[in-house]
Design an enzyme around this catalytic site. Structure first.
Site, mmCIF file in Angstrom:
data_model
loop_
_atom_site.group_PDB
_atom_site.id
_atom_site.type_symbol
_atom_site.label_atom_id
_atom_site.label_comp_id
_atom_site.label_asym_id
_atom_site.label_seq_id
_atom_site.Cartn_x
_atom_site.Cartn_y
_atom_site.Cartn_z
ATOM 1 N N ARG A 300 -18.179 36.197 33.577
ATOM 2 C CA ARG A 300 -19.185 35.433 33.033
ATOM 3 C C ARG A 300 -20.045 36.228 32.123
ATOM 4 O O ARG A 300 -20.967 36.970 32.590
ATOM 5 C CB ARG A 300 -20.099 34.744 34.016
ATOM 6 N N ARG A 336 -14.926 36.110 29.307
ATOM 7 C CA ARG A 336 -15.350 35.015 29.031
ATOM 8 C C ARG A 336 -16.512 34.978 27.877
ATOM 9 O O ARG A 336 -17.300 35.539 28.422
ATOM 10 C CB ARG A 336 -15.672 33.753 30.091
ATOM 11 N N GLU A 435 -11.605 22.436 31.147
ATOM 12 C CA GLU A 435 -13.082 22.149 32.038
ATOM 13 C C GLU A 435 -13.472 20.492 31.412
ATOM 14 O O GLU A 435 -14.673 20.079 31.997
ATOM 15 C CB GLU A 435 -14.092 23.179 32.106
ATOM 16 N N ASN A 458 -15.035 23.650 38.258
ATOM 17 C CA ASN A 458 -16.432 23.340 38.767
ATOM 18 C C ASN A 458 -16.631 22.120 37.660
ATOM 19 O O ASN A 458 -17.385 21.150 37.963
ATOM 20 C CB ASN A 458 -17.040 24.279 38.526
ATOM 21 N N ASP A 459 -16.514 22.530 36.108
ATOM 22 C CA ASP A 459 -17.010 21.597 35.226
ATOM 23 C C ASP A 459 -15.985 20.274 35.153
ATOM 24 O O ASP A 459 -16.392 19.271 34.713
ATOM 25 C CB ASP A 459 -17.222 22.476 33.965
ATOM 26 N N ARG A 469 -22.586 18.634 39.034
ATOM 27 C CA ARG A 469 -22.239 19.548 39.911
ATOM 28 C C ARG A 469 -23.385 20.195 40.781
ATOM 29 O O ARG A 469 -23.192 20.764 41.832
ATOM 30 C CB ARG A 469 -21.548 20.775 39.387
HETATM 31 C C1 PEP Z 1 -15.804 26.245 35.936
HETATM 32 O O1 PEP Z 1 -16.408 25.511 35.483
HETATM 33 O O2 PEP Z 1 -15.020 25.992 37.121
HETATM 34 C C2 PEP Z 1 -16.137 27.682 35.774
HETATM 35 C C3 PEP Z 1 -15.328 28.550 36.325
HETATM 36 O O3 PEP Z 1 -17.126 28.047 34.851
HETATM 37 P P1 PEP Z 1 -18.634 27.960 35.302
HETATM 38 O O4 PEP Z 1 -18.764 27.981 36.804
HETATM 39 O O5 PEP Z 1 -19.171 29.316 34.758
HETATM 40 O O6 PEP Z 1 -19.184 26.851 34.611
HETATM 41 MG MG MG Z 2 -17.537 25.984 33.632
#
Ligand code: PEP
Ligand code: MG
Length: 588
Positions: A300, A336, A435, A458-459, A469
């Protein structure tokens, strides 16, 4: 003494038991102490001595941190050293002492108050951050007016650091010392810098404890349970014994983890899978490999911005990416591009607060609107790719046009670098994160444009199920095993596999043993997660046969609720492979 049990957020697992050390803030005086005309020169000298000590202290700290943690954290002290030498700061202090005939303490207090009011009138996060840095420096000078060395702070006795929150320099300083065996903070969240560093250094930490720093005094005996997010103050002998045995169990578990880390990542019937790590700092690479990561599946990069006072140059980016690439080599590292904007504001830029940040100008949307920043970052990624273990990954793609635009930018930059005769990987793999549900639906078109995709669950879950989230009140709805989510994942994984390209999952979901077995059954082979979870997932996947997982998942996909799916899967897997969830039981 009364026993106190406090609940917080466990951000770095493990148990620490020992004496608390309260990292206290300097409280600037509210007393205006006057001096005579004759004492003015002496007072100015006193201030100079304090400044000199502070300069020395900061230089030592910088070196100390550089050795223990690395250059990325040491930069904080460069900024602080610059503030010490700032003529405006110095002359403001001298002017107050001379004209008002007061002690340096009062002068510092006045200057601090002045800057606080000034910075408070500017709502920009950048200035808020500078306010913290300036107060940090002024507090250091203030402390150095009295040459009282804090004995406790310098001792090598293992201590548990307790604070309201940790200032930038305190984070780097305190946890760079070997004596800190645990951390407990009033403030903080899972992704705070303190949390990340504590995890990578293996120090148990609990944050979000509200007012623990007020409830304790230095020397109190406390237990920090970073696994379950609990802090116990003045435990009874029975409680101590209970946690001592939990600590021992955890240590056995850790040793077990390290053993698993060395085992081959393959299912019971010999199908290979690949565990990768999600990290934020190059310093975490080593720990990630010790947990059995076969590469860095998500770096990240926004932390490069969050750690700096100014905008990172191409050279700044490159230094970090080269470090990442060489520490990871020959294994891959997926870098990323920044996922910033919205609530993850960039302090160096004047980003407007948005009414609905999750749906706003974030990630690729922000990057395409801030071309120069984006180009700088991609040029550095290209330059770091010369040894061919770097992959470019772009977050939050919503439509094919964004992918096409991204590819045009990469092509332009490749041409530039060729012209400049700078080596890079001509075939740098370009991938996007899935995402946004729309991108998942469009997977057939998107996969044709890229080399791989990584599903950010996650997103994806947040947007697909319309569940914030980070919002506690709706967290009960955040269900990775919601049938709609699994059907969407099924589709994406199948389409990408059919295309013969790579699909990974890099959301938290990959870190859960049951979810990992489900994903395996759906056809996933590459799992990227917080490194500490790799052994647990590896153990679960090593304990199942692919056939069993595939068959069970195919049935589970027909069910109506997340709960039915979970019950069905656990039953189906446990029946054939009772040891699959063993690790999760040991931890809790
Ligand atoms: C996600 O969204 O699953 C992801 C890995 O990115 P981040 O948690 O950094 O938004
Ligand atoms: Mg994400």
């Amino acid at each position: 003494m009364e026993i106190i049990r406090l609940r917080g957020l466990g951000v770095s697992p493990g148990i620490a038991m020992g004496e608390a050390f309260i990292s206290e803030r300097v409280v600037f005086t509210s007393r205006r102490e006057s001096i005579s005309e004759r004492q003015v020169e002496e007072e100015l000298k006193r201030l100079q001595r304090a400044l000199e000590r502070t300069r020395q202290e900061l230089t030592e700290l910088k070196e100390h941190v550089r050795e223990r943690i690395g250059n990325e954290q040491a930069f904080i002290f460069d900024a602080h050293l610059m503030m010490i030498d700032d003529q405006m700061l110095l002359s403001s202090l001298e002017k107050i002492i001379r004209e008002e005939k007061v002690r340096s303490e009062w002068a510092i207090s006045r200057v601090n108050a002045h800057f606080e009011t000034l910075f408070d009138s500017l709502t920009d996060e950048y200035f808020q951050q500078r306010k913290t840095d300036l107060s940090d420096v002024l507090a250091r000078i203030y402390r150095n007016l009295e040459r009282k060395r804090n004995k406790k702070e310098d001792s090598d006795k293992p201590t548990i650091l307790v604070a309201h929150e940790l200032l930038p320099s305190e984070v780097a300083l305190n946890i760079s010392r070997k004596k800190v065996i645990g951390i407990a903070l009033d403030m903080g969240g899972q992704t705070s810098h303190t949390a990340i560093l504590a995890r990578s250094l293996g120090i148990p930490a609990v944050v979000g404890l509200h007012d623990i720093s007020l409830q304790l005094k230095s020397g109190d005996f406390i237990i920090v349970d970073g696994t379950d997010g609990e802090v116990i103050v003045n435990p009874t002998p029975a409680v101590r014994r209970e946690f001592q045995s939990k600590k021992e169990r955890y240590e056995v578990y850790q040793r077990e983890l390290k053993k698993i880390a060395r085992l081959k990542p393959e299912t019971l019937d010999g199908v290979r899978f690949k565990p990768l790590a999600n990290i934020e700092l190059p310093e975490e690479v080593k720990a990630a490999f010790s947990y059995g990561a076969e590469g860095i599946g998500l770096f990240r990069s926004e932390f490069i911005y969050l750690q700096r006072l100014s905008l990172p140059s191409e050279g700044d980016h490159l230094a970090i990416y080269q470090k990442m690439a060489s520490r990871t080599y020959p294994r891959p590292v997926y870098i990323r591009t920044i996922d910033i904007g919205g609530e993850k504001s960039l302090p160096q830029l004047n980003i407007k607060k948005e009414p609905n940040p999750a749906l706003g100008l974030r990630a690729i949307r922000f990057s395409l609107k801030n071309r120069e920043l984006f180009r700088t970052q991609i040029r550095a990624i290209l330059k770091a790719s010369a040894r061919k273990n770097v992959r470019l990954m772009v977050p939050m793609i919503t439509e094919v046009e964004e992918v096409i635009e991204l590819k045009l930018i990469v092509e332009e930059l490749k041409a530039e670098l060729k012209e400049e005769k700078v080596p890079f990987d001509e075939n740098l793999p370009i991938g996007v994160m899935i995402e946004v549900p729309a991108a998942a639906v469009l997977i057939e078109s998107i996969i044709k444009e890229v080399d791989y995709v990584s599903i950010g669950t996650n997103d994806l879950i947040q947007y697909y199920l319309a569940v914030d989230r980070g919002n506690e009140s709706v967290s009960y709805l955040f269900k990775p095993h919601h049938p709609a989510v699994l059907r969407l994942l099924d589709r994406v994984i199948k389409v990408v596999n059919r295309e013969g390209k790579e699909v990974t999952v890099c959301g938290e979901m990959a870190a859960d043993p049951l979810s990992a077995i489900i994903l395996l059954g759906l056809g996933l082979r590459t799992f990227s997660m917080n490194p500490i979870f790799i052994p647990k997932v590896k153990k679960a996947l090593r304990a199942v046969e692919l056939k069993t997982a595939e068959k069970a998942v195919a049935e589970a996909l027909k069910l109506k609720t997340a709960r039915e799916i979970e019950e069905f899967m656990i039953e189906a897997i446990l029946r054939r492979h009772p040891e699959a969830f063993l690790m999760s039981q040991i931890v809790s």
